[in-house]
Design an enzyme around this catalytic site. Structure first.
Site, PDB file in Angstrom:
ATOM      1  CD1 TRP A   1      87.186  72.330  93.281  1.00 37.53           C
ATOM      2  CD2 TRP A   1      88.369  70.830  94.428  1.00 37.53           C
ATOM      3  NE1 TRP A   1      87.227  72.644  94.636  1.00 37.53           N
ATOM      4  CE2 TRP A   1      87.691  71.724  95.484  1.00 37.53           C
ATOM      5  CE3 TRP A   1      89.074  69.816  94.804  1.00 37.53           C
ATOM      6  CZ2 TRP A   1      88.235  71.710  96.667  1.00 37.53           C
ATOM      7  CZ3 TRP A   1      89.390  69.594  96.154  1.00 37.53           C
ATOM      8  CH2 TRP A   1      89.166  70.906  97.049  1.00 37.53           C
TER       9      TRP A   1
ATOM     10  CG  ASP B   1     118.746  61.898  98.864  1.00 35.68           C
ATOM     11  OD1 ASP B   1     117.559  62.031  98.641  1.00 35.68           O
ATOM     12  OD2 ASP B   1     119.442  61.946  97.723  1.00 35.68           O
TER      13      ASP B   1
ATOM     14  NE  ARG C   1      81.836  77.019  93.457  1.00 31.61           N
ATOM     15  CZ  ARG C   1      82.939  76.297  94.429  1.00 31.61           C
ATOM     16  NH1 ARG C   1      82.659  75.950  95.398  1.00 31.61           N
ATOM     17  NH2 ARG C   1      84.189  76.119  93.955  1.00 31.61           N
TER      18      ARG C   1
ATOM     19  CD  GLU D   1      94.612  69.029  99.095  1.00 30.79           C
ATOM     20  OE1 GLU D   1      95.064  68.311  99.831  1.00 30.79           O
ATOM     21  OE2 GLU D   1      94.934  69.181  97.877  1.00 30.79           O
TER      22      GLU D   1
ATOM     23  CG  HIS E   1      88.670  72.880 105.718  1.00 31.21           C
ATOM     24  ND1 HIS E   1      87.855  73.848 104.942  1.00 31.21           N
ATOM     25  CD2 HIS E   1      89.345  73.780 106.586  1.00 31.21           C
ATOM     26  CE1 HIS E   1      88.506  75.178 105.270  1.00 31.21           C
ATOM     27  NE2 HIS E   1      89.465  74.926 106.316  1.00 31.21           N
TER      28      HIS E   1
ATOM     29  CE1 TYR F   1      93.914  76.875 107.451  1.00 28.91           C
ATOM     30  CE2 TYR F   1      92.152  75.096 107.374  1.00 28.91           C
ATOM     31  CZ  TYR F   1      92.547  76.326 107.627  1.00 28.91           C
ATOM     32  OH  TYR F   1      91.555  77.413 107.908  1.00 28.91           O
TER      33      TYR F   1
ATOM     34  CG  HIS G   1      90.634  76.233  86.756  1.00 29.84           C
ATOM     35  ND1 HIS G   1      91.773  76.921  86.326  1.00 29.84           N
ATOM     36  CD2 HIS G   1      90.057  76.811  87.578  1.00 29.84           C
ATOM     37  CE1 HIS G   1      92.131  77.692  87.333  1.00 29.84           C
ATOM     38  NE2 HIS G   1      91.085  78.032  88.123  1.00 29.84           N
TER      39      HIS G   1
ATOM     40  CB  SER H   1     107.970  81.603 108.188  1.00 32.55           C
ATOM     41  OG  SER H   1     106.687  81.738 108.524  1.00 32.55           O
TER      42      SER H   1
ATOM     43  CE  LYS I   1     100.911  79.122 110.686  1.00 32.11           C
ATOM     44  NZ  LYS I   1     102.508  78.825 111.057  1.00 32.11           N
TER      45      LYS I   1
ATOM     46  CB  THR J   1      95.025  81.772 110.568  1.00 33.95           C
ATOM     47  OG1 THR J   1      94.618  80.173 110.503  1.00 33.95           O
ATOM     48  CG2 THR J   1      95.231  82.329 109.052  1.00 33.95           C
TER      49      THR J   1
ATOM     50  CB  SER K   1     102.073  60.858  94.404  1.00 40.32           C
ATOM     51  OG  SER K   1     103.058  61.904  94.421  1.00 40.32           O
ATOM     52  CB  SER K   2      99.723  62.472  98.539  1.00 41.04           C
ATOM     53  OG  SER K   2      99.455  63.531  97.633  1.00 41.04           O
TER      54      SER K   2
ATOM     55  CG  HIS L   1      83.526  75.517 107.112  1.00 39.12           C
ATOM     56  ND1 HIS L   1      84.884  75.716 107.802  1.00 39.12           N
ATOM     57  CD2 HIS L   1      84.088  75.318 105.921  1.00 39.12           C
ATOM     58  CE1 HIS L   1      85.779  75.673 107.061  1.00 39.12           C
ATOM     59  NE2 HIS L   1      85.597  75.433 105.929  1.00 39.12           N
ATOM     60  CG  HIS L   2      83.591  72.942 102.765  1.00 36.31           C
ATOM     61  ND1 HIS L   2      84.191  74.032 101.856  1.00 36.31           N
ATOM     62  CD2 HIS L   2      84.522  72.786 103.669  1.00 36.31           C
ATOM     63  CE1 HIS L   2      85.432  73.932 102.051  1.00 36.31           C
ATOM     64  NE2 HIS L   2      85.859  73.521 103.345  1.00 36.31           N
TER      65      HIS L   2
END
Lengths: 86, 559
Positions: free
Chosen positions: B145, B110, B462, B267, B265, B269, B81, B280, B343, B340, B181-182, B314-315
């Site tokens: 994950w 293009d 979790r 990721e 992290h 963002y 998931h 926006s 914004k 943040t 790919s990325s 922080h994780h």
């Protein structure tokens, strides 16, 4: 007013209507000669190479024969991509 | 008569080339718009797969002592998931919008490298199929994950089995493939945005979605190497006999966490910045005002990008970092809240005093702000080290990440979906069904994810398979499950809306939202070459200028 409505007009006229005139009065936009000339060529090599990479990785964790097929496919597709006419 | 017979006799019909068949046209396309559509459809497909997995998880947890799934399958389902939603739904869908919209927004014909663009898409598709084929082998990834060491190893020590099956190999190789790919897509976006902008479109006139796509592309380019290195090292541990992550042999399992979150992290963002860009774009159009604080919004995105590389640990507060490291990462995490918040204030200022039109894209954009605000605030709470100690790896964290990634990113994706659907298809999604979908999703998100805050505070960990009935978690879990199914109903309504709209003969107007940016300054859907003449840009709202020459932005604004 979307540009499509202007597509039958001459490029110069479109330049004027589309507010794309340089200070000197000459149109700045590049008029389209023909659709083919400006669209990228189609190619099946990106698809084949991506498929080859997936087979190659599946081969790493399943069977050397599948790995071999993946390596051959990837090599062929890289060469084919490189030699393709643009 | 005879002549006619001869003519019919010699008529030659050339066999169609592969590229001229319908399937071949899509298989061989290098058109950024078709590739964008394929990315979006693939994203939706995997969204349904990941959503089904979410419903299975919530069904298992709906009541105490649930037996819907067996423990092994449950581990696989919650892992897949997360992997599916992050790597196969959000990233491809946002990349799809980027592919479709960015070249149009900047007045290009293009992407810079069309074949590389096609390659990037096909790799995503095959990586998705590769990852999900693990279910056929009865060996889907099952370590979460983020795939922590030493659980991702064959053995955790001399004789302690970790994950001896193929499960983790599928995760490692699938993620490596997605990384390819990325990288391909990111290089393409960077070059396209930096080199193919229309005359007059300076960096400070770029649409904000293009800005955020550029920042995201740089984030991917700098963040992916650590994930790739981490994945290759665990692959070597598993198959070559190295011991990078095995403490018994002098390795360090925490190295995995450092390397993973160095990617992980940024990721977060990578997943949210393009959604910021969508919001926006949508808010000014539906508030009939220029965006407030364009420069702040653009550069706060850049600031977030830089800061995102300084917060990874922080994780890991609970692993026992030295106090100085905890202080540093708590501070940097708190700092990132500033751009943040900039914004959010700018978005609110944009709609303040505007002529607000509450069409579906605007509803999703407003929903995004509200939900993301909750996700941001409980994220700031998690930056407080003693609080994090209490709720780490609990359902509080699940609540936080879902408010950010579902209430935030997914709402942003639906805002973009409804906003650009007429551009992509030439048809307008049904407004009433869209509104029903929005309200159901808003209710569903809060019903599903808000109780998780309390569950986390009550100590529900979790990834837990099931729970006894005497812990005070029963009602909250049931509520959460009802919320998840409410979201499921909303998604079904979206699919229904999609199908009936595509089957409908009714065409949308070329510019149904009276929009401001260049992607609308062409037919809907656009011709393969996008623009007959490349437009010249004189302000941040070039299409608005064209429609309103007497009050054009460039006559008054200095940017």
């Amino acid at each position: 007013m979307p540009e499509e409505q202007n597509q039958n007009k001459e490029p110069e006229k479109i330049a004027e209507a589309g507010n794309v005139v340089k200070r000197g009065g000459k149109p700045r936009g590049r008029p389209v000669a023909q659709e083919q000339a400006i669209s990228p060529q189609m190619s099946y090599w990106p698809f084949v190479l991506a498929f080859a990479l997936a087979i190659l990785l599946l081969g790493i964790i399943t069977h050397p024969v599948i790995l071999g097929i993946g390596v051959v496919l990837a090599t062929v597709s890289i060469i084919g991509w490189g030699l393709e006419r643009r | 008569m005879a002549t006619r017979t001869i003519v019919e006799g010699v008529r030659v019909e050339r066999r169609k080339r592969l590229s001229e068949t319908y399937i071949g046209e899509w298989l061989m396309t290098t058109d950024h718009k078709k590739i964008g559509i394929m990315y979006i459809l693939t994203g939706i497909f995997f969204f349904l797969a990941g959503g089904t997995e979410a419903l299975l998880i919530r069904t298992q947890l709906a009541v105490p002592n649930g037996q819907v799934l067996d423990p092994k399958t449950y581990n696989e389902i919650f892992t897949m998931h997360g992997v599916t939603m992050i790597f196969l739904f959000v990233m491809p869908t946002l990349s799809g919008f980027g592919n479709y919209v960015v070249p149009l927004m900047i007045g290009a014909r293009d992407m810079a490298f069309p074949r590389l663009n096609a390659f990037g898409y096909w790799v995503v598709l095959f990586a998705g199929l590769f990852l999900n084929s693990s279910f056929i082998f009865n060996a889907a990834p099952n370590a979460g994950w983020f795939n922590y060491a030493p659980l991702n190893e064959l053995t955790a020590g001399h004789a302690i089995q970790a994950t001896p099956g193929l499960n983790e190999d599928f995760w490692i190789l699938g993620i490596l493939l997605l990384g390819v790919s990325s990288i391909a897509a990111s290089i393409n976006f960077v070059v396209t945005i930096l080199k193919l902008r229309a005359p007059g479109m300076t960096i400070n006139r770029m649409p904000l979605f293009t800005w955020m796509t550029l920042v995201t592309a740089f984030l991917l380019l700098f963040a992916l190497p650590s994930l790739t290195a981490a994945s290759v090292m665990v692959l070597l541990d598993r198959h070559i006999g190295t011991h990078f992550y095995q403490a018994t042999f002098g390795g360090d399992p925490l190295l995995w966490q450092h390397l993973f979150w160095s990617f992980g992290h940024p990721e977060v963002y990578i997943l949210i910045l393009p959604a910021f860009g969508i919001i926006s774009e949508v808010l000014p159009v539906f508030a009939r005002k220029p965006i407030f604080g364009y420069t702040f919004i653009a550069w706060s995105g850049v600031a977030i990008g830089f800061l995102s590389f300084t917060v990874w640990a922080h994780h890991m507060f609970a692993v026992g970092l030295p106090p100085i490291a905890q202080a540093f990462f708590a501070t940097s995490t708190t700092l990132i809240a500033i751009p943040t918040a900039v914004k959010i204030f700018n978005w609110i200022a944009t709609i303040y005093g505007g002529k607000i039109s509450l069409k579906t894209p605007m509803l999703f954009a407003l929903g995004f702000i509200a939900m993301f605000l909750i996700g941001g605030l409980n994220g700031a709470a998690l930056a407080v080290v003693p609080f994090d100690y209490q709720v780490t790896d609990s359902y509080f964290v699940i609540s936080h990440l879902h408010y950010v990634l579902f209430g935030g990113t997914a709402f942003g994706i639906f805002a973009g979906m409804f906003y650009w659907f007429p551009k992509i298809t030439g048809k307008l999604l049904n407004e009433r069904l869209g509104q029903v979908q929005f309200w159901l999703m808003l209710i569903g998100v809060n019903l599903a994810f808000f109780p998780m805050h309390i569950l986390g505070l009550l100590g529900m960990p979790r990834r837990i398979y099931t729970y006894p009935g005497n812990l005070g978690w029963n009602e909250l879990n049931l509520l959460s499950t009802i919320g998840a199914f409410t979201i499921g109903v909303a998604i079904m309504i979206f699919l229904w809306n999609f199908v009936i709209t595509m089957r409908s003969e009714q065409a949308a107007a070329e510019d149904p939202w009276d929009a401001f940016t260049l992607e609308w300054d062409t037919s809907s859907p656009p011709k393969p070459y996008n623009f007959l003449t490349i437009p010249t840009v004189r302000s941040r709202r070039p299409f608005y200028d064209k429609k309103n020459p007497e009050i054009a932005d460039w006559k008054t604004a200095t940017h």
